[in-house]
Motif scaffolding. Sequence first.
Motif, PDB file in Angstrom:
ATOM      1  N   MET A   1      34.455  40.773  31.123  1.00  0.00           N
ATOM      2  CA  MET A   1      33.350  41.281  30.312  1.00  0.00           C
ATOM      3  C   MET A   1      32.393  40.157  29.936  1.00  0.00           C
ATOM      4  O   MET A   1      31.165  40.316  29.991  1.00  0.00           O
ATOM      5  CB  MET A   1      33.893  41.962  29.057  1.00  0.00           C
ATOM      6  N   LEU A   2      32.928  39.006  29.570  1.00  0.00           N
ATOM      7  CA  LEU A   2      32.076  37.869  29.202  1.00  0.00           C
ATOM      8  C   LEU A   2      31.243  37.405  30.392  1.00  0.00           C
ATOM      9  O   LEU A   2      30.070  37.052  30.230  1.00  0.00           O
ATOM     10  CB  LEU A   2      32.931  36.724  28.666  1.00  0.00           C
ATOM     11  N   ALA A   3      31.839  37.424  31.577  1.00  0.00           N
ATOM     12  CA  ALA A   3      31.082  37.047  32.778  1.00  0.00           C
ATOM     13  C   ALA A   3      29.944  38.032  33.030  1.00  0.00           C
ATOM     14  O   ALA A   3      28.832  37.633  33.411  1.00  0.00           O
ATOM     15  CB  ALA A   3      32.015  36.992  33.989  1.00  0.00           C
ATOM     16  N   LEU A   4      30.208  39.320  32.815  1.00  0.00           N
ATOM     17  CA  LEU A   4      29.159  40.327  32.965  1.00  0.00           C
ATOM     18  C   LEU A   4      28.019  40.087  31.982  1.00  0.00           C
ATOM     19  O   LEU A   4      26.839  40.165  32.344  1.00  0.00           O
ATOM     20  CB  LEU A   4      29.743  41.719  32.732  1.00  0.00           C
ATOM     21  N   ILE A   5      28.368  39.795  30.740  1.00  0.00           N
ATOM     22  CA  ILE A   5      27.350  39.574  29.709  1.00  0.00           C
ATOM     23  C   ILE A   5      26.493  38.366  30.060  1.00  0.00           C
ATOM     24  O   ILE A   5      25.262  38.397  29.912  1.00  0.00           O
ATOM     25  CB  ILE A   5      28.017  39.394  28.336  1.00  0.00           C
ATOM     26  N   ARG A   6      27.133  37.322  30.542  1.00  0.00           N
ATOM     27  CA  ARG A   6      26.378  36.123  30.912  1.00  0.00           C
ATOM     28  C   ARG A   6      25.420  36.425  32.072  1.00  0.00           C
ATOM     29  O   ARG A   6      24.283  35.960  32.092  1.00  0.00           O
ATOM     30  CB  ARG A   6      27.336  34.990  31.291  1.00  0.00           C
ATOM     31  N   ARG A   7      25.871  37.253  33.025  1.00  0.00           N
ATOM     32  CA  ARG A   7      25.003  37.626  34.150  1.00  0.00           C
ATOM     33  C   ARG A   7      23.791  38.418  33.664  1.00  0.00           C
ATOM     34  O   ARG A   7      22.682  38.250  34.184  1.00  0.00           O
ATOM     35  CB  ARG A   7      25.787  38.469  35.153  1.00  0.00           C
ATOM     36  N   ILE A   8      24.006  39.290  32.693  1.00  0.00           N
ATOM     37  CA  ILE A   8      22.894  40.080  32.152  1.00  0.00           C
ATOM     38  C   ILE A   8      21.811  39.150  31.624  1.00  0.00           C
ATOM     39  O   ILE A   8      20.618  39.362  31.848  1.00  0.00           O
ATOM     40  CB  ILE A   8      23.396  41.010  31.030  1.00  0.00           C
ATOM     41  N   GLY A   9      22.227  38.102  30.919  1.00  0.00           N
ATOM     42  CA  GLY A   9      21.267  37.185  30.312  1.00  0.00           C
ATOM     43  C   GLY A   9      20.620  36.235  31.286  1.00  0.00           C
ATOM     44  O   GLY A   9      19.486  35.795  31.074  1.00  0.00           O
ATOM     45  N   THR A  10      21.317  35.893  32.381  1.00  0.00           N
ATOM     46  CA  THR A  10      20.791  34.901  33.311  1.00  0.00           C
ATOM     47  C   THR A  10      20.168  35.525  34.558  1.00  0.00           C
ATOM     48  O   THR A  10      19.055  35.181  34.941  1.00  0.00           O
ATOM     49  CB  THR A  10      21.901  33.914  33.727  1.00  0.00           C
ATOM     50  N   GLU A  11      20.879  36.457  35.195  1.00  0.00           N
ATOM     51  CA  GLU A  11      20.404  37.027  36.463  1.00  0.00           C
ATOM     52  C   GLU A  11      19.489  38.233  36.268  1.00  0.00           C
ATOM     53  O   GLU A  11      18.545  38.429  37.031  1.00  0.00           O
ATOM     54  CB  GLU A  11      21.605  37.434  37.323  1.00  0.00           C
ATOM     55  N   PHE A  12      19.770  39.051  35.254  1.00  0.00           N
ATOM     56  CA  PHE A  12      18.977  40.263  35.068  1.00  0.00           C
ATOM     57  C   PHE A  12      17.740  40.019  34.207  1.00  0.00           C
ATOM     58  O   PHE A  12      16.838  40.854  34.160  1.00  0.00           O
ATOM     59  CB  PHE A  12      19.811  41.368  34.415  1.00  0.00           C
ATOM     60  N   GLY A  13      17.704  38.899  33.486  1.00  0.00           N
ATOM     61  CA  GLY A  13      16.549  38.593  32.650  1.00  0.00           C
ATOM     62  C   GLY A  13      16.436  39.460  31.417  1.00  0.00           C
ATOM     63  O   GLY A  13      15.346  39.633  30.873  1.00  0.00           O
TER      64      GLY A  13
END
Length: 303
Positions: free
Chosen positions: A172-184
């Motif tokens: 879940m933490l990895a998903l959240i980090r992706r939202i902030g970095t990759e999805f903008g």
Amino acid sequence: MTILATEGLTMRFPRVTALDGLTVSAGTGVTGLVGANGAGKSTLIKILLGLLKPSAGRAEVLGMDSAAQALAIRRVVGYMPEHECLPPDISATEFVIHMARMSGLPGTAARERAADTLRHVGLYEERYRPIGGYSTGMRQRVKLAQALVHDPRLVFLDEPTNGLDPKGRDDMLALIRRIGTEFGISVVVTSHLLGELERICDHVIVIDGGRLLRSSAITEFTQATQTITVEVEEGHDALLDRLTAAGESAVRHGRLLAVEVRSEGSFDAVRDAVADLGLPLIRLEQGRQRIEDVFRGELEEVR
């Protein structure tokens, strides 16, 4: 850009004050909202979303007043609630499509966005199963998907790792980090587990009893300390004895040794001791302060 700002924000209930004159702001990226259970985190999010009217003060989200422009805020913001809220008798696809339609997407776009979002959160293969048969981790992913399906500018995630096992929390933490970095997409995530936020956040806001304790970049929380962290596979006691004999101050914590930096020679002493003993070195780095230590220290000062 400021994604949220409060000024003198106060929320009183009949027997408790959930927020007490809170003034704080946060910019884009991943912002952690930290506090013990009952600190006022969920109340703050509900006020920011316009779901609660504060007793005093004001709040803004993306430049919009949360009291006067609540509907406009909710059009461009996603929300993952802490509590269980999913219907058990329909599939994840049906639910996420429904939430996309509720956000204003037409039918075809809603179906496409639902499929893409469920793929991003790791539920694509399970998307047609009834939610009632999902594990806790899968249900958390459905809640995350519905918060993202309308492509918001900002998402509020309230205790997203609640009830998850260690692997589930990591995922879940990895998903959240992706939202902030990759999805903008900017993220505000609440947690009472400080170590989690240290791993994924750019900025941390710490509140206690509805009051602000600290708000700063994660790098300011985890400043370098005057210690060297040494990790070896074996020979921990021998290394500790060798460093002590050389006049260095060291303390063992399991597989780790924390060596006080008294001078530049401390680094050489550690290197030489490890080499002389022929120990397999795993890690040698300057120690960093942990959020838990900062939070504990500031909490003691307040009290």
